[in-house]
Scaffold this motif. Structure first.
Motif, short mmCIF file in Angstrom:
data_model
loop_
_atom_site.label_atom_id
_atom_site.label_comp_id
_atom_site.label_asym_id
_atom_site.label_seq_id
_atom_site.Cartn_x
_atom_site.Cartn_y
_atom_site.Cartn_z
N ARG A 521 105.31 -26.24 62.01
CA ARG A 521 104.87 -27.60 61.39
C ARG A 521 103.40 -26.80 60.61
O ARG A 521 102.84 -26.04 61.61
CB ARG A 521 104.38 -29.18 62.59
N SER A 522 103.13 -27.48 59.74
CA SER A 522 102.16 -27.01 58.95
C SER A 522 100.72 -28.50 59.53
O SER A 522 101.26 -29.09 59.89
CB SER A 522 102.30 -27.50 57.36
N VAL A 523 99.56 -27.34 59.45
CA VAL A 523 99.08 -28.62 60.14
C VAL A 523 97.38 -27.46 59.31
O VAL A 523 97.50 -26.94 58.06
CB VAL A 523 97.97 -27.44 61.63
N THR A 524 96.06 -28.62 59.83
CA THR A 524 94.69 -28.30 59.24
C THR A 524 93.96 -27.19 60.58
O THR A 524 93.79 -27.58 60.76
CB THR A 524 94.17 -29.27 58.95
N PHE A 532 98.47 -18.57 58.64
CA PHE A 532 99.69 -18.73 59.84
C PHE A 532 99.39 -18.93 61.21
O PHE A 532 98.16 -17.65 61.20
CB PHE A 532 101.03 -18.37 60.04
N ASP A 533 99.42 -18.99 61.77
CA ASP A 533 99.21 -18.74 63.86
C ASP A 533 99.85 -19.14 64.76
O ASP A 533 100.98 -19.71 64.53
CB ASP A 533 97.89 -19.86 64.10
N HIS A 549 95.48 -22.30 53.18
CA HIS A 549 95.82 -21.16 53.19
C HIS A 549 96.38 -21.31 51.52
O HIS A 549 97.53 -22.18 51.63
CB HIS A 549 96.05 -20.34 53.79
N PRO A 550 96.73 -20.54 50.63
CA PRO A 550 96.58 -20.99 49.89
C PRO A 550 98.70 -20.35 49.51
O PRO A 550 98.84 -21.18 48.56
CB PRO A 550 96.40 -19.26 48.00
N VAL A 551 99.40 -19.68 50.55
CA VAL A 551 100.10 -19.38 50.87
C VAL A 551 101.10 -20.37 51.03
O VAL A 551 102.11 -20.79 50.51
CB VAL A 551 100.18 -18.25 51.35
N HIS A 552 100.03 -21.97 51.28
CA HIS A 552 101.21 -23.24 51.46
C HIS A 552 101.30 -23.81 50.45
O HIS A 552 102.54 -23.90 50.46
CB HIS A 552 99.70 -23.57 52.56
N GLU A 553 100.52 -23.58 49.70
CA GLU A 553 100.88 -24.54 48.02
C GLU A 553 101.23 -24.13 47.67
O GLU A 553 102.70 -24.33 46.62
CB GLU A 553 99.22 -24.41 47.69
N HIS A 554 101.45 -22.56 47.22
CA HIS A 554 101.96 -21.50 45.88
C HIS A 554 103.76 -20.92 47.20
O HIS A 554 104.28 -20.61 46.13
CB HIS A 554 101.40 -20.31 46.35
N LEU A 555 103.73 -21.52 48.43
CA LEU A 555 104.87 -20.93 48.81
C LEU A 555 105.31 -21.30 49.54
O LEU A 555 106.83 -21.86 48.68
CB LEU A 555 104.44 -19.16 49.59
N ILE A 556 105.00 -22.33 50.61
CA ILE A 556 105.43 -23.25 51.45
C ILE A 556 106.20 -24.40 50.66
O ILE A 556 107.33 -24.38 50.46
CB ILE A 556 104.22 -23.39 53.15
N THR A 581 104.62 -15.09 44.28
CA THR A 581 103.57 -15.52 45.17
C THR A 581 103.79 -14.57 46.71
O THR A 581 103.39 -13.59 46.86
CB THR A 581 103.47 -16.61 45.85
N LEU A 582 105.77 -14.48 47.30
CA LEU A 582 105.88 -13.27 47.77
C LEU A 582 105.23 -12.46 47.78
O LEU A 582 104.90 -11.08 48.29
CB LEU A 582 107.32 -13.82 48.32
N LYS A 583 105.55 -11.43 45.92
CA LYS A 583 105.10 -10.30 46.17
C LYS A 583 103.81 -10.04 45.80
O LYS A 583 103.40 -9.05 47.05
CB LYS A 583 105.76 -9.79 44.44
N MET A 584 102.79 -10.82 45.59
CA MET A 584 101.26 -11.56 45.85
C MET A 584 101.35 -10.70 47.01
O MET A 584 99.82 -9.82 46.99
CB MET A 584 100.15 -12.28 45.28
#
Length: 625
Positions: A521-524, A532-533, A549-556, A581-584
């Protein structure tokens, strides 16, 4: 031993604790946001006096035709009500700073410190006159405060005297001047910043409609509030216009309301969630209500109403602009709004207008919430926006022991932490739900492209096959425990990541009842370092995606919630963004390996290889399905 100084006969001088003139002048800068909020103090008094009708009157002095480009200006402001009125002593006390009859009453009253009438009035003008009557306006009592006279030594509130309500006020006030009531008149307005009377009246009506929305809609004893623009002289006044206050509900669940068409007679938002926290030791409670915009209001493609072509976006429509003015968390004390706080909004982004939260509490909880004496702010509560208990706890202290320590210390935060966390989580969920509504009817849950199974179910099958083949992890060796105990453990883990109890239990029950070995799940997480944790709770592998985290916005988020009506170009844009995003992310890992020392390089290389092998197992197994 220190000597004790005594006053000897013949000593002269004023030994008052405070100087009346200096105190009044200092109190003029008492922090009222504007004239509207100062006037709200007078309306509070009217409601506390059981008024059924309150009229706010702005007297406009005609422009001087001999002066080019001159404009009419407001010369007097009055508030009239049909409340119970005041007697001789009560009137005099009402005009004293820090006195007032509200201090004698408990429960259900808006008044707080006995400062409202004098403090609010003198913050806007240098002269306030009060007429009050219990047996008709011809038998009114009158008293006043005058800053100039106070400067010259007037130390006491003038003894009230009999003085009928002037005809000019009776004519313009109308039905409020009847058997009992009160009239407060501000003159010598030196701090009123109202400009353009008609527009000012419109704005004030909207604000009053929001502050007093619960009184306007009270079934047992509704209050009517009107704003009157008058014109005239010292001998006669006439009405120019009258505007009635309609409920202005930031939750947009009331109907009818002041919201623009087509939502003036039907709710623009829908219930999202609500919860009540009793505070038994203080005989009070906290209620939080959340609402989210209906698809009709924000998604033109899914709306059942006909949108005019001039409104390509919901934010451009009249109802969108109205919602923007009500953006924030509404904090309501004793049914009266204190403030609309922007502390929980995301950098004032325009889409934040489409969710709403109302926090309502009893006046018995004033100290916990940190209510200011002008009833415009709950500073202790607002400080909790984004509160992370981990930042305040001692090392190795759990959430439970931290709260218990606060309770022992009688720290008011102990009563608010769960409320803050619940609000944060509901806002996160509403933001996600709004995105789904805007995207269409798609879902944000990841599913297998062929079987339609959710990712947790697919991963559960793979983990079970690995365990059967002897490829074990920590979670595979967990002892078997009753489902109820497992649900409790998972919920506790989720709540430690700032998930509210209700949602945490829902996730835990779905996981255990569904026989899953994975919860994602997505959490803060309270930081922006890891995207991720991971944690093993009994036989469940938890994966917590960090929404900060920016990954959440730009990938998830980019790869979730596909709408049925998205165009090929929109889908291609999603794919390109996710690929980039994945490549970054991969380059970021490579750069991380590049920065570390030789010994750590080997360890990171081993970790990368091990993760790669595990990823191959999962992907090969899932593709086989």
């Amino acid at each position: 031993m220190d000597s004790v100084e005594t006053i000897q006969p013949g000593d002269s001088g004023d030994f008052s604790i405070v100087s009346p003139s200096l105190t009044v002048q200092a109190m003029r800068d008492s922090g009222y946001k504007d004239t509207d909020h100062a006037l709200a103090e007078l309306i509070d008094n009217s409601i506390d006096a059981h008024a059924r009708t309150v009229e706010l009157i702005a007297v406009e002095k005609p422009r001087n035709p001999s002066v080019p480009h001159s404009r009419a200006r407001i010369s007097e402001i009055a508030v009239a009500d049909d409340g119970t009125g005041m007697g001789h002593v009560t009137l005099r006390r009402a005009l004293r700073y820090g006195d007032g009859t509200r201090l004698d009453r408990v429960g259900g009253r808006i008044g707080r410190f006995g400062m409202g009438l004098p403090n609010a009035s003198m913050s806007q003008c240098t002269r306030v006159d009060v007429w009050t009557w219990k047996n008709g306006p011809d038998n009114a009592l009158r008293s006043y405060l005058d800053l100039e006279k106070i400067k010259k030594g007037m130390n006491y509130v003038p003894d009230p005297w009999s003085d009928p309500v002037p005809d000019r006020w009776r004519e313009v006030a109308g039905s409020t001047v009847e058997s009992s009531g009160t009239l407060v008149v501000w003159s010598q307005l030196d701090r009123v910043r109202w400009r353009g009377a008609e527009k000012t009246i419109e704005r004030t009506a909207e604000l009053c409609g929001r502050i007093y929305r619960k009184f306007l809609t009270c079934e047992s004893r509704p209050v009517s509030i009107s704003l009157i623009l008058a014109e005239g002289s010292e001998s006669k006044l006439t009405r120019k216009s009258t505007r009635k206050c309609y409920p202005n509900d930031p939750l947009y669940l009331m109907a009818p309301s002041s919201a623009p068409e087509p939502f003036h007679d039907k709710p623009m938002f829908q219930d999202f969630n609500s919860r009540i926290w009793p505070v038994d030791q203080l005989n009070g409670q906290i209620k939080v209500s959340c609402s989210l915009a209906r698809p009709d209001a924000i998604n033109k493609k899914r709306s059942e109403i006909v949108w005019p072509k001039s409104y390509p976006k919901a934010g451009d429509a009249p109802w969108g602009k109205h919602a923007n003015r009500n953006n924030g968390v509404s904090i309501v004390r004793a049914q009266r709004e204190l403030e609309l706080s922007l502390a929980w909004t995301n950098n004032y982004q325009p889409e934040e207008r489409w969710w709403s939260v109302e926090v309502e509490f009893d006046s018995a909880l004033d100290e916990i919430f940190g209510v200011t004496n002008n009833k415009q702010h709950a500073h202790a509560f607002v400080k909790g926006a984004g509160f992370k208990w981990q930042d305040h706890a001692d090392p190795d202290e759990t959430r439970r022991t931290f709260i218990e320590r606060l309770k022992e210390a009688k720290d008011p935060r102990a009563h608010l932490i769960e409320v803050w966390e619940w609000i944060d989580n509901q806002i996160r969920r509403m933001r996600e739900e709004r995105k789904k509504i805007m995207k269409g009817t798609g879902t944000s849950r990841s599913r297998h492209p062929q079987t339609g199974e959710e990712v947790e179910d697919v991963a559960t099958g793979i983990i079970r096959k690995q365990a059967e083949g002897g490829d074990l992890g920590t979670s595979d060796e967990a002892p078997d425990i009753p489902p109820e105990e497992k649900i409790s453990q998972i919920a506790t883990s989720a709540m430690s990541r700032r998930v509210d109890e209700e949602t945490a239990l829902e996730w835990a029950e779905q996981t255990v009842d569904g026989g899953r070995r994975v919860l994602m799940r997505s959490v803060t997480l309270g930081h922006k370092h890891a995207f991720f944790d991971v944690e093993s709770v009994n036989n469940i592998v938890e994966v917590w995606l960090n929404a900060e985290h920016p990954v959440h916005e730009h990938l998830i988020e980019v790869m979730s919630g596909f709408a049925d009506d998205e165009s090929p170009a929109e889908l291609l844009h999603r794919l390109e963004k996710a690929s980039f995003t994945l490549k970054m992310i991969l380059i970021a890992w490579a750069r991380h390996e590049d920065k570390v020392g030789t010994s750590d390089k080997e360890w990171l290389k081993d970790a990368r290889m091990a993760w790669g092998r595990e990823a191959r197992k999962f992907l090969d197994s899932s593709i086989e399905q």
